[in-house]
Design an enzyme around this catalytic site. Structure first.
Site, PDB file in Angstrom:
ATOM      1  N   HIS A 122      78.197  32.083  52.000  1.00 39.95           N
ATOM      2  CA  HIS A 122      77.347  31.092  52.658  1.00 39.95           C
ATOM      3  C   HIS A 122      78.072  30.360  53.793  1.00 39.95           C
ATOM      4  O   HIS A 122      77.491  30.072  54.835  1.00 39.95           O
ATOM      5  CB  HIS A 122      76.840  30.085  51.633  1.00 39.95           C
ATOM      6  CG  HIS A 122      75.705  29.254  52.148  1.00 39.95           C
ATOM      7  ND1 HIS A 122      74.441  29.759  52.343  1.00 39.95           N
ATOM      8  CD2 HIS A 122      75.640  27.955  52.548  1.00 39.95           C
ATOM      9  CE1 HIS A 122      73.646  28.806  52.825  1.00 39.95           C
ATOM     10  NE2 HIS A 122      74.351  27.709  52.959  1.00 39.95           N
TER      11      HIS A 122
ATOM     12  N   ASP B  28      76.328  35.830  49.994  1.00 47.79           N
ATOM     13  CA  ASP B  28      75.915  34.441  49.778  1.00 47.79           C
ATOM     14  C   ASP B  28      75.614  34.184  48.300  1.00 47.79           C
ATOM     15  O   ASP B  28      74.745  34.825  47.720  1.00 47.79           O
ATOM     16  CB  ASP B  28      74.661  34.171  50.631  1.00 47.79           C
ATOM     17  CG  ASP B  28      74.355  32.696  50.796  1.00 47.79           C
ATOM     18  OD1 ASP B  28      74.646  31.915  49.870  1.00 47.79           O
ATOM     19  OD2 ASP B  28      73.816  32.335  51.856  1.00 47.79           O
TER      20      ASP B  28
ATOM     21  N   SER C 293      70.496  27.791  56.178  1.00 44.76           N
ATOM     22  CA  SER C 293      70.607  27.008  54.947  1.00 44.76           C
ATOM     23  C   SER C 293      69.505  25.941  54.912  1.00 44.76           C
ATOM     24  O   SER C 293      68.327  26.297  54.999  1.00 44.76           O
ATOM     25  CB  SER C 293      72.008  26.400  54.872  1.00 44.76           C
ATOM     26  OG  SER C 293      72.310  25.980  53.566  1.00 44.76           O
TER      27      SER C 293
END
Lengths: 349, 349
Positions: free
Chosen positions: A325, A296, A141
């Site tokens: 995610h 995601d 991320s």
């Protein structure tokens, strides 16, 4: 400054500080007496050729990376590698809005960029450890945004790169989403432009942020299959929202999250090449394994794959997990098994 | 009560009111002197066998359905059919928080359900028009939730059903999303539990809602391809957020949106069968064409298809449009071409 035990060793476990002194920021401002929090595992070999850098994501700290990603049973094995886990600036642990003294404190903490993180980390590696090559840099991320920034900025130093659930340039979709999260905090009158006396005063805004994160942070399938029960052991949707999402953010500092979100929505390696993403990614010489998460909704696999096509010799390995995610936290054993397998292949390449 | 020209004929075009009198609500409360707004196109034939009912979605009114879905060049052709477009209760046009007198006004307007809409619409059709069969009922999003409620509640009356971009039961994912939208309004101090004196006072909360809608209302591809430029003619992301999203919601009434969101997040035909969705959908005898939108992040096609499998003889026709859920507004000519084609096939079946 605010005393928040969440960001201290009592909660975060053991870490060290590297004193950066004055850090000239990309914005032109200077962050004074900056400190970078890090923790290491394993031993740096004599010729300094076994170092791995691990970065952190939004709201995450070195502790989750230590707990989930590093260990003898993982690709990031301290018996083989010297692993440096570093907290991003403004994370609450490294120099951050709530732990920095006046005048650069709270509502007056300078705006940072992913580029500033990489500059600070580069100084840690070269000045303290005298490392000139990284076997691997890996992060998820926002941590993956740092991986891209490293690989583009210091190609000669990065032998392998593994951005997990990240893109090299923030998408416009995600930019709008992150702005919605910011507004959830800033709209709370208790936030007071950053001058609250305790993070818990901003609970209403933080709770709203938690609920908005819940909409894209997990996948449709996560909700369809009530995986908050099967995977997280929560008893109902409300139990999940209150007991996982709100409880997760509650101990955190609102200005810390805002500091990170400022960086998050501006991440773009194209800054180095007048906005030309292809040109920026062409600078990468690291053997790169792009690792999207299958479900995601922040960084959809096809957006990650578009980056991959612009990096010479890069490969894509999609991590299959219906958590979307949030799967980054390693809730499912199968998640880390895939990450480890892909990282081992990359490390052996 | 609030005078809001957005919900009046000056903006909405010509419509009629049907006086329902006292409407006993599903909650047990009674909505007094309720009025249902509707507009008709074409002529009801002598044996009353050419009637089509068109329902409205969240924030939408009869006008968008008239402008986009009804006409000689569409499947909903007034030369062939008697088309009744009806505004949902609480839509701002039918009896709603802002246009109803005290005591059932503003913050004291009763909570409604999709079932209440269908009861009110059933009375309009049977009492005013003496219609006992509908050739078709069609609607999108919350309008599709009404289609499902109709088909389950009055199977003998509904010959064909076309729920567009909707499911028969709200998903848990969408429930969380709608709650986040509600909180955007309710967190604005100017909302004052519904007792503002003008909707524009709640502009901050409404703007936040607009931005959150923007994250799931459109698709990733919409942002990737900057379709706000190519499809909507906006000059930048900010121009799109300000000039489309915020501008769309600005003239609307906050309590109206909250009234609709209360219904939206509770839509579930399983209410009729002790929570058993399969049993509820098995009651449907209408020839049903389930029409998801390909890139819809509210009602993903696979969730719509799961409903379809529980309805005898139902078919799925996916409408391809990268606008995602907002495609419902017919921004692309190709959207309505597909809707018309699918509806014509259904009407000819």
């Amino acid at each position: 400054m605010i005393e928040n035990v969440f960001y201290q060793a009592e909660t975060q476990g053991h870490f060290e500080y590297y004193a950066l002194g004055d850090l000239r920021l990309e914005s032109g401002e200077t962050l004074r007496d900056a400190k970078l929090a890090y923790r290491t595992f394993g031993t740096l070999n004599a010729d300094k050729t076994n170092a791995i850098l691990v970065t952190t994501w939004f709201s995450g700290t070195g502790k989750i990376m230590e707990d989930v990603y590093v260990g003898e049973d993982h690709a990031l094995d301290p018996n083989k590698y010297f692993i440096i886990v570093v907290d991003q600036l403004g994370s609450g642990v490294s120099t951050s809005p709530q732990n920095n003294p006046a005048p650069q404190t709270m509502g007056k903490f300078p705006k940072l960029s992913i580029g500033d993180d990489v500059q600070a980390q580069h100084r840690l590696l070269t000045e303290l450890f005298k490392i000139s090559k990284l076997v691997l840099i890996v992060g998820g991320s926002m941590g993956g945004q740092q991986v891209y920034e490293w690989a583009v900025t210091y190609p000669d130093m990065v032998e392998r790169a593994a951005p997990i659930a990240a893109t090299a340039r923030i998408s416009l979709h995600q930019k709008v989403f992150v702005q919605a999260l910011e507004e959830a905090i800033k709209s709370d009158p208790a936030w007071q432009n950053g001058w609250y006396s305790c993070g818990l005063e901003v609970r209403e805004g933080m709770d709203r942020l938690a609920k908005i994160v819940a909409t894209l942070g997990w996948s449709h399938e996560f909700y369809q299959e009530k995986r908050w029960a099967s995977v997280l052991g929560m008893s109902s949707l409300d139990d999940f929202i209150n007991g996982v999402m709100k409880a997760y953010f509650e101990p955190m500092d609102p200005n810390v999250l805002l500091c990170e979100m400022h960086k998050w929505q501006r991440a773009d390696v194209g800054r180095h090449t007048d906005g030309n993403l292809a040109e920026a990614l062409a600078r990468i010489t690291a053997k790169t394994c792009v690792m999207p998460i299958s479900h995601d909704l922040f960084f959809p696999p096809d957006e990650c794959e578009q980056d991959c096509k612009l990096i010479a010799g890069a490969t894509v390995r999609v991590i299959e997990t219906k958590e979307g995610h949030m799967g980054l936290n390693g809730f499912e054993p199968n998640y880390m098994a895939q990450v480890d397998s892909h990282l081992k292949d990359l490390l052996n390449a």
